[in-house]
Enzyme design. Sequence first.
Site, PDB file in Angstrom:
ATOM      1  N   GLU A 173     -77.159 -36.424  35.893  1.00 20.46           N
ATOM      2  CA  GLU A 173     -77.412 -37.050  34.585  1.00 20.46           C
ATOM      3  C   GLU A 173     -78.761 -36.601  34.015  1.00 20.46           C
ATOM      4  OE1 GLU A 173     -76.490 -41.274  34.471  1.00 20.46           O
ATOM      5  OE2 GLU A 173     -74.400 -40.865  34.963  1.00 20.46           O
ATOM      6  N   GLU A 296     -68.463 -39.198  38.882  1.00 22.70           N
ATOM      7  CA  GLU A 296     -68.690 -40.653  38.793  1.00 22.70           C
ATOM      8  C   GLU A 296     -67.642 -41.218  37.846  1.00 22.70           C
ATOM      9  OE1 GLU A 296     -72.676 -42.174  38.174  1.00 22.70           O
ATOM     10  OE2 GLU A 296     -73.533 -40.538  39.361  1.00 22.70           O
TER      11      GLU A 296
HETATM   12  O1  AHR Z   1     -73.317 -45.325  39.699  1.00 18.77           O
HETATM   13  C1  AHR Z   1     -74.422 -45.952  39.147  1.00 18.77           C
HETATM   14  C2  AHR Z   1     -75.225 -45.033  38.218  1.00 18.77           C
HETATM   15  O2  AHR Z   1     -74.451 -44.681  37.119  1.00 18.77           O
HETATM   16  C3  AHR Z   1     -75.638 -43.706  38.799  1.00 18.77           C
HETATM   17  O3  AHR Z   1     -76.804 -43.784  39.530  1.00 18.77           O
HETATM   18  C4  AHR Z   1     -75.854 -42.877  37.576  1.00 18.77           C
HETATM   19  O4  AHR Z   1     -75.636 -41.505  37.817  1.00 18.77           O
HETATM   20  C5  AHR Z   1     -74.887 -43.465  36.565  1.00 18.77           C
HETATM   21  O5  AHR Z   1     -75.490 -43.714  35.351  1.00 18.77           O
END
Ligand code: AHR
Length: 491
Positions: A173, A296
């Site tokens: 990110e 994610e």
């Molecule tokens: O999964 C929780 C958070 O969500 C992670 O650390 C981040 O990459 C995303 O914003």
Amino acid sequence: MAKFYVNPKVKKSKINKEIYGHFSEHLGRCIYEGLYVGEDSSIPNVNGMRTDVVEALKAIHIPVLRWPGGCFADEYHWMDGIGPKETRKKMINTHWGGVVEDNSFGTHEFMELCRQLGCEPYVNANLGSGTVREMSEWVEYMTFGGLSPMSELRKENGHEEPWTLKYLGVGNENWGCGGNMTPEFYANEYRRYQTYCRVYDPEKPLFKIACGPNVDDYAWTEGVMKVAHDYMDGLSLHYYVHPFGWQNKGPATGFDQYNWFSTMKKALYMDTLVTRHSKIMDRYDPEQRIALIVDEWGAWYDVEPGTNQGFLYKQNTMRDALVGSVTLDILHKHSDRVRMANIAQMVNVLQAVILTEGEKMIKTPTYHVFDLYQNHQDATLVESSIESKEITCQDLAIPNLHESASVSDDGTLNLSLSNLSVEEAEEIEVVLSDASYETISARILTNDMNAHNTFDAPETVQPEEFTALERTSTGIKFTLSACSVLQITMK
Ligand code: AHR
């Protein structure tokens, strides 16, 4: 009667087993307590990894595990997590809950966890606040077998042989918590950092994953692909389902039907996202060499009342099960481009498959979907479609049914079917191009939309054998109950 058409002869892309991957971050009670309790714990463990959790995860065949973050990755300095535990640095996990991180779980422990799970490690390295040298040396520490400072250091720390590291994430990110970069700036940084992540054994190439977009940030995909497509094997995508947006996520349990509809609509949106990002990737990579890695994904609701806001701990209901089944179906259908996905997160955080409380452990409804869907791992997607109808709640409309189908190498046909209606059962007729299967078995996960497992009632939501199937001349028919996920296996 809704017809579910399946043509096993029209084979499409392989559903890489890595689509069933997981994500574990130094966040809340995911690593500490959830996976790692330390060798001296009274909770049964092997080398510090809790046995109950490892056994449960092995049963669903976790193919790959991403670590150490997440936002934590770009604050993580790997050297803090090696060597004797008593001398490892203690620090505050500023991003997640302000608790002490004692670094007792580091590289060696992560590799040991992957060994016990029998999965590939996916290490996400620090580009945001680390250095090129630090990332380069981490790869050297993990993967170089010859004579070098990092290889010697690894041996001093008790691991003679290098590990095999297949997947390397270069930043996380970086448009946000990983440095607030522009796509062009990140893409150039990515090119530089990845240059020094050497492949020490030509038989074991590194699969390098660049930081991709947040949700629908198509400009990020465009910018990074334009500058860096020649240097990456994968581009990540992060997408979380918030029923009513980031500021108004709503509770994990005790929600109403409107909330259910909104959640399902958001889960279905994964299809649009993957389609549109893939289209941009196609322009720079028409051969589809570069994988889209959804590293994610999952549902993100309010934390459980009374728990640390920074721990992201929440319950998991039949709603999560359906978010899981719909998402996996969509990823199957895009498996020509999507070759890995990692649900966030494995234990005790967001859409976890396992929850723990002291020595107790429960499997969530999402766990059971990963269990039901196991046969799709490494199978081949086949042509399928379903006659769904639109169902509505106030201003929201969703299809009532969702599906995917695959054929395993041994010819087994795997059908997945979800009923998104929480009120109406549906008559289904599976119409096969060839109905000469000898054996049919099926399992179903079904309950009320708010049903979930607790530490006092751990088996409220459980898959059951489903035998109410009737053969027809072209396939089978049955009634699919409301709010359910069905898996059919035909041999
Ligand atoms: O999964 C929780 C958070 O969500 C992670 O650390 C981040 O990459 C995303 O914003």
